[in-house]
Write an enzyme that holds these catalytic residues in place. Structure first.
Site, PDB file in Angstrom:
ATOM      1  N   HIS A 241       0.817  -1.216   0.000  1.00 41.83           N
ATOM      2  CA  HIS A 241       0.000   0.000   0.000  1.00 41.83           C
ATOM      3  C   HIS A 241       0.851   1.266   0.000  1.00 41.83           C
ATOM      4  CE1 HIS A 241      -4.298  -1.268   0.599  1.00 41.83           C
ATOM      5  NE2 HIS A 241      -3.669  -2.421   0.694  1.00 41.83           N
ATOM      6  N   ASP A 242       2.026   1.205   0.596  1.00 43.65           N
ATOM      7  CA  ASP A 242       2.887   2.381   0.595  1.00 43.65           C
ATOM      8  C   ASP A 242       3.566   2.561  -0.757  1.00 43.65           C
ATOM      9  OD1 ASP A 242       4.179   4.637   1.838  1.00 43.65           O
ATOM     10  OD2 ASP A 242       6.014   3.447   1.911  1.00 43.65           O
TER      11      ASP A 242
ATOM     12  N   SER B  34       4.475   7.470   3.196  1.00 41.56           N
ATOM     13  CA  SER B  34       3.334   8.394   3.220  1.00 41.56           C
ATOM     14  C   SER B  34       2.104   7.706   3.808  1.00 41.56           C
ATOM     15  CB  SER B  34       3.032   8.918   1.812  1.00 41.56           C
ATOM     16  OG  SER B  34       2.727   7.851   0.919  1.00 41.56           O
TER      17      SER B  34
ATOM     18  N   ASP C 129      -6.315 -18.737   2.611  1.00 37.74           N
ATOM     19  CA  ASP C 129      -5.863 -20.111   2.361  1.00 37.74           C
ATOM     20  C   ASP C 129      -6.159 -20.933   3.608  1.00 37.74           C
ATOM     21  OD1 ASP C 129      -4.531 -22.470   1.883  1.00 37.74           O
ATOM     22  OD2 ASP C 129      -2.523 -21.588   1.882  1.00 37.74           O
TER      23      ASP C 129
ATOM     24  N   ASP D 142       3.109 -19.500   0.978  1.00 38.66           N
ATOM     25  CA  ASP D 142       3.531 -20.602   0.132  1.00 38.66           C
ATOM     26  C   ASP D 142       2.719 -20.637  -1.167  1.00 38.66           C
ATOM     27  OD1 ASP D 142       1.031 -21.572   0.877  1.00 38.66           O
ATOM     28  OD2 ASP D 142       1.819 -22.985   2.343  1.00 38.66           O
TER      29      ASP D 142
END
Length: 324
Positions: free
Chosen positions: A66-67, A76, A242, A250
């Site tokens: 996300h950064d 930010s 998962d 994995d």
């Protein structure tokens, strides 16, 4: 000019070049002189936080994505809302993100050892690296030397981060724009092997009718986790990415896709799109191949347009820009 003087001038020239260009680039062991234990301190804190709050490791991986995909790897994302600054965390694309307070825990340990030396952007990168190891993923050698942004990119979050139900072509295009090819994109989405997804992002595949690309038995399981088409965003309603190895990074993610057990629309589309399907099949069959390509993709992501040298700053508190 004698030989001795020429040699001194040559040394000065080399030092100047290193100062003017080398220091403006990311490099391995950037803090070797200024804060020798920096990377070890981050690793110690990541391990400690993992054993106290296991989900922090997943948060560190998500923070990196996300950064770095929004403008720059510049921390930010960590800026909180204050006068003149909107927080990227307020975006709907940041829904479900958590554990930001523990970034401050890591930063505090660094400030105690080397005040004003290690950037929050490097904390984001290195905590993700060490978090990946705690999740059973590969060890990735990351360069450091990033600086922190003095501004938020909140206005650019929505257009920068792909949506969970975007088409594969648009997702590939977005990653391509920051230098990650189709193979790397498929590998990077393997990060969905760990963590969980809130029902808010799943109900469109379940109601009013089940997505025909989803395995019926798996759909019934997801419906059990998400029993209503209008889940409360604040409620703890989620499904694991998962079920077999929910906290291990994995290649089960790809094996599940081949069984039509992808959790999000974007996940399942990987297995059917002509560009990405061959990579899904290969990563499902070869764990080492996945780990190799995942490492490469994470490295590319972590080096997206960083601020270096005189750009940006080193925040004292990752939540706020420094007062000048």
């Amino acid at each position: 000019m004698n030989c001795s003087s020429s040699f001194i001038l040559l040394l000065l020239s080399l030092l100047f070049l290193q100062f003017s260009s080398g220091n403006s680039q990311l490099q391995l062991n950037y803090y070797a002189q200024s804060c020798p234990r920096a990377e070890e301190i981050i690793k110690e804190q990541v391990i400690k936080l993992y054993y106290k709050h296991g989900n922090t490791a997943v948060s560190w991986v998500r923070n990196l994505f996300h950064d770095c995909i929004v403008k720059s790897c510049d921390a930010s994302l960590l800026l909180e809302k204050v006068a003149g600054i909107e927080s990227e965390q307020a975006s709907q694309k940041s829904f479900g993100m958590r554990n930001f307070k523990y970034v401050s825990t890591i930063k505090a340990a660094l400030e105690q050892e080397c005040p004003g030396t290690v950037s929050c952007a490097d904390v984001v990168a290195l905590s993700a690296r060490d978090g990946i190891v705690m999740l059973g993923g590969p060890r990735i050698e990351m360069k450091t030397g990033r600086k922190d942004s003095k501004q938020s990119w909140a206005a650019e979050v929505d257009q920068s981060i792909p949506n969970h139900n975007d088409s594969i072509s648009s997702v590939l295009s977005r990653f391509q724009s920051i230098g990650i090819d189709a193979e790397g994109t498929v590998a990077l989405l393997g990060g969905h092997s760990v963590g969980r997804v809130h029902c808010v992002n799943l109900v469109d595949r379940l109601y009013p009718t089940v997505d025909p690309t989803m395995d019926p038995v798996y759909a019934n399981y997801i419906k059990g986790r998400c029993p209503t088409p209008n889940p409360d965003p604040k409620a703890v309603l989620y499904a694991r990415n998962d079920r077999e190895t929910p906290m291990i990074l994995d290649n089960f993610y790809y094996k599940n896709l081949l069984k039509n057990k992808g959790l999000l629309v974007v996940d399942q589309q990987l297995a059917s799109h002509p560009i990405t399907a061959p990579y899904v099949q290969k990563m499902a069959a070869d764990k080492d191949y996945f780990r190799q390509k995942f490492s490469r993709a994470v490295l590319l992501l972590s080096e997206n347009n960083p601020l270096t040298g005189d750009q940006g700053e080193i925040r004292k508190d990752c939540r706020y820009v420094n007062a000048h």
